[in-house]
Motif scaffolding. Structure first.
Motif, mmCIF file in Angstrom:
data_model
loop_
_atom_site.group_PDB
_atom_site.id
_atom_site.type_symbol
_atom_site.label_atom_id
_atom_site.label_comp_id
_atom_site.label_asym_id
_atom_site.label_seq_id
_atom_site.Cartn_x
_atom_site.Cartn_y
_atom_site.Cartn_z
ATOM 1 N N LEU A 28 0.822 -1.212 0.000
ATOM 2 C CA LEU A 28 0.000 0.000 0.000
ATOM 3 C C LEU A 28 0.858 1.265 0.000
ATOM 4 C CD1 LEU A 28 -2.829 -1.071 2.475
ATOM 5 C CD2 LEU A 28 -3.019 -0.782 -0.001
ATOM 6 N N THR A 29 2.049 1.206 0.634
ATOM 7 C CA THR A 29 2.968 2.358 0.605
ATOM 8 C C THR A 29 4.343 1.994 0.040
ATOM 9 O OG1 THR A 29 3.674 1.924 2.889
ATOM 10 C CG2 THR A 29 1.841 3.458 2.574
ATOM 11 N N MET A 30 4.691 0.700 0.083
ATOM 12 C CA MET A 30 5.984 0.259 -0.440
ATOM 13 C C MET A 30 6.109 0.540 -1.930
ATOM 14 S SD MET A 30 7.481 -3.654 -0.433
ATOM 15 C CE MET A 30 6.174 -4.210 -1.551
ATOM 16 N N GLY A 31 4.994 0.398 -2.658
ATOM 17 C CA GLY A 31 5.036 0.585 -4.102
ATOM 18 C C GLY A 31 5.551 1.945 -4.509
ATOM 19 N N LYS A 32 5.078 2.981 -3.822
ATOM 20 C CA LYS A 32 5.532 4.334 -4.160
ATOM 21 C C LYS A 32 7.007 4.522 -3.840
ATOM 22 C CE LYS A 32 1.102 6.739 -3.624
ATOM 23 N NZ LYS A 32 0.373 7.811 -2.891
ATOM 24 N N GLU A 33 7.443 4.030 -2.670
ATOM 25 C CA GLU A 33 8.835 4.239 -2.258
ATOM 26 C C GLU A 33 9.819 3.500 -3.151
ATOM 27 O OE1 GLU A 33 11.603 3.462 1.696
ATOM 28 O OE2 GLU A 33 9.499 4.024 1.944
#
Length: 446
Positions: A28-33
Motif C-alpha cells: 500500500l505504501t511500499m510501491g511508491k517508495e
C-alpha cells in the motif's frame, strides 16, 4: 495431543501465512517508495512460489527422514529471518531475491504438517486435526490484516518506513517459535516425555495397525516418486491449483481491492474492513467441516464453496462503486475460498491410498502453490493502477474450471460403519477400553 500437538501445527501455519501475505499490506505504501507498479507487484508476489513448488516434495521426504522437530524448526527459523531481512530491501530486484529466498525457506511446511499429524492422530481424529490446523489460515489473515493496517499507519520507528516494520515485526515470532520447537518438540509419540509408556505403546501400535489394515502396495525406492505421474493425484492437484489461483489472488490483492472500494479509507480502516471477509470465512469453515464429517457430502460442499466464491467475485466487480455491496462480494469470496479448504483435503484423503498420500499430499499442495504463482502474476498483468478489481476475472475463470473438473471426481461410497454415529469422547483421546493392555488382549484374540 489436542493440547500439545495441535497448538504447534496451528502456530506454525498461522505465522507462515502471516509472513507470506504481509507483502499485501506493505505494498500500500511500499510501491511508491520502491517504484513498484501493480504488474511488478503481481510478479514479485508470484515469484515466491517457484522455489516453493519445486522444493515441496523433497522437503516432505527430508522431514520423513530427519524428523519433524529438526525440519519444522529449520523451516520456521529460516523463513522468519528472511521475512525480517525483507524489511531492509531498497529496490525491486532485492525484493525479488527476498521473495525467492522466502519460497525456499517455507517450502514443505504445509504438507510437512499434514504428515506430522499422521504420526500423532488416528484416522477418525485426523480430519478434525487438519481442520483445526487449517483454521490458522483465516486467523492469520485476520491478525495480519489488523496488525498490517495498524503498523502501516502508526509505526515508523528509528527512521524506517512503516511498511518495513510490517516485515520486521511479523518475521520475529516464527524465529522464536522455531527455537522453541527445536528444544521441545517430539517427532513421534514414542519420543514424547509427556506420555506414559503404555500411552506411547498404544498410540504407536494403533496407528501402525491402521496402516497395516490398508491394501498391500508394491513399495521400493521409486514407488513414492511414481505418485508424481499418478493421473488421480495430478487431477486432484489441478483442481487444487485452480482453487489456489483464487486463494492467493484474494490473499495478495484484497487490501488493494478494499482500498479501491472506498479510496477514503486510511490504512487502519483497510486493515479492519479487510479482516471482515476472513472472519466470516473462518466461521463458515468451522461450520462446514463439522457438517462434512457428519453428512459425508464433502464433494457437494466443495462445489457449493466454489460457486459461492464465483458469485462473490461477480458481485465485487459489478458493485465496485458501492462499498457495502462490494464488501459483501468479498465476504462471499472469502467464505467460498476459505470454507472449502479442510473439506477438500478430507475429500482427498477419501480418494488416495496411504502409500499415495506420502508424496501425493505434497504434490497436490505443490500444484496449489503453482496456482499461487499464476494467480497473482496474471491478476497483476490485467489490473491497472486505478483498477485492481478487473484483474479478478482470473480467479473467477479458474474457480469455474475447478467446479467443472470436480464434478467428475468419483468418491467411494461411505461404508455402513462410517454412517453409524461415532462414539462421543474427547477429541484426541483413545476410545473407551483402549490402551496398551486392551490392545494386547485384542491382538491375542485375533
Amino acid at each position: 495431543m489436542r493440547r500439545t500437538i495441535l497448538p504447534v501445527a496451528f502456530l506454525l501455519y498461522a505465522f507462515n501465512y502471516m509472513d507470506r501475505s504481509s507483502i499485501s499490506y506493505a505494498q500500500l505504501t511500499m510501491g511508491k517508495e520502491l517504484g513498484i507498479d501493480v504488474a511488478t507487484y503481481g510478479a514479485i508476489a508470484a515469484i515466491f512460489f517457484i522455489a516453493y513448488v519445486v522444493l515441496e516434495v523433497p522437503s516432505n521426504m527430508i522431514l520423513a527422514k530427519v524428523g519433524a522437530r529438526l525440519w519444522l524448526a529449520r523451516i520456521a527459523i529460516t523463513w522468519g529471518l528472511v521475512t525480517v531481512a525483507t524489511g531492509f530491501v531498497h529496490d525491486a530486484t532485492q525484493l525479488y531475491i527476498a521473495r525467492i529466498l522466502l519460497g525456499i525457506a517455507e517450502a514443505g511446511l504445509f504438507p510437512g504438517l499434514i504428515l506430522f499429524l499422521t504420526y500423532w492422530f488416528l484416522n477418525h481424529d485426523r480430519g478434525r486435526a487438519i481442520g483445526a490446523m487449517a483454521l490458522a489460515m483465516p486467523v492469520a489473515l485476520i491478525a495480519g490484516s489488523l496488525s498490517g493496517g495498524a503498523i502501516l499507519e502508526h509505526v515508523d520507528w528509528f527512521g524506517l518506513s512503516s511498511w518495513r516494520w510490517i516485515f520486521i515485526l511479523q518475521g520475529l515470532p516464527p524465529v522464536l517459535l522455531g527455537i522453541w520447537l527445536l528444544l521441545t518438540l517430539a517427532d513421534r509419540p514414542s519420543k514424547a516425555k509427556w506420555l506414559r509408556p503404555d500411552e506411547k505403546e498404544w498410540l504407536e501400535g494403533a496407528i501402525a495397525d491402521e496402516y497395516a489394515a490398508m491394501p498391500e502396495e508394491k513399495h521400493d525406492k521409486k514407488s513414492e516418486l511414481r505418485a508424481l505421474r499418478n493421473p488421480k493425484i495430478l487431477y486432484l492437484g489441478l483442481i487444487n491449483a485452480l482453487a489456489g489461483v483464487a486463494t492467493y489472488g484474494m490473499t495478495f490483492f484484497l487490501p488493494q481491492i478494499v482500498s479501491q472500494l472506498n479510496p477514503a479509507y486510511s490504512p487502519t480502516n483497510i486493515g479492519v474492513f479487510g479482516a471482515i471477509p476472513y472472519v466470516c470465512g473462518a466461521i463458515v469453515m468451522l461450520l462446514l467441516v463439522r457438517y462434512a464429517d457428519i453428512s459425508g457430502r464433502r464433494k457437494f460442499i466443495v462445489l457449493a464453496c466454489f460457486a459461492t466464491a464465483i458469485i462473490g467475485l461477480i458481485m465485487t466487480a459489478v458493485f465496485r462503486g458501492s462499498p457495502a455491496l462490494g464488501m459483501l462480494g468479498l465476504i462471499l469470496l472469502a467464505c467460498g475460498v476459505i470454507g472449502n479448504i479442510p473439506t477438500y483435503w478430507a475429500l482427498i484423503s477419501e480418494v488416495l491410498t496411504k502409500r499415495q498420500a506420502v508424496v501425493g499430499i505434497a504434490v497436490i499442495n505443490a500444484l496449489a502453490s503453482a496456482g499461487g504463482f499464476f494467480g497473482p502474476f496474471l491478476i497483476g498483468k490485467l489490473a491497472t493502477p486505478g483498477d485492481t478489481i478487473v484483474g479478478m476475472t482470473v480467479p473467477m475463470v479458474a474457480l469455474a474450471l475447478a467446479f467443472i473438473l470436480l464434478l467428475f471426481v468419483k468418491v467411494p461410497p461411505r461404508t455402513k460403519k462410517e454412517q453409524e454415529p461415532v462414539e462421543i469422547r474427547e477429541f484426541g483421546q483413545p476410545p473407551a477400553g483402549s490402551g496398551a493392555i486392551g490392545r494386547s488382549a485384542a491382538t491375542k484374540q485375533q
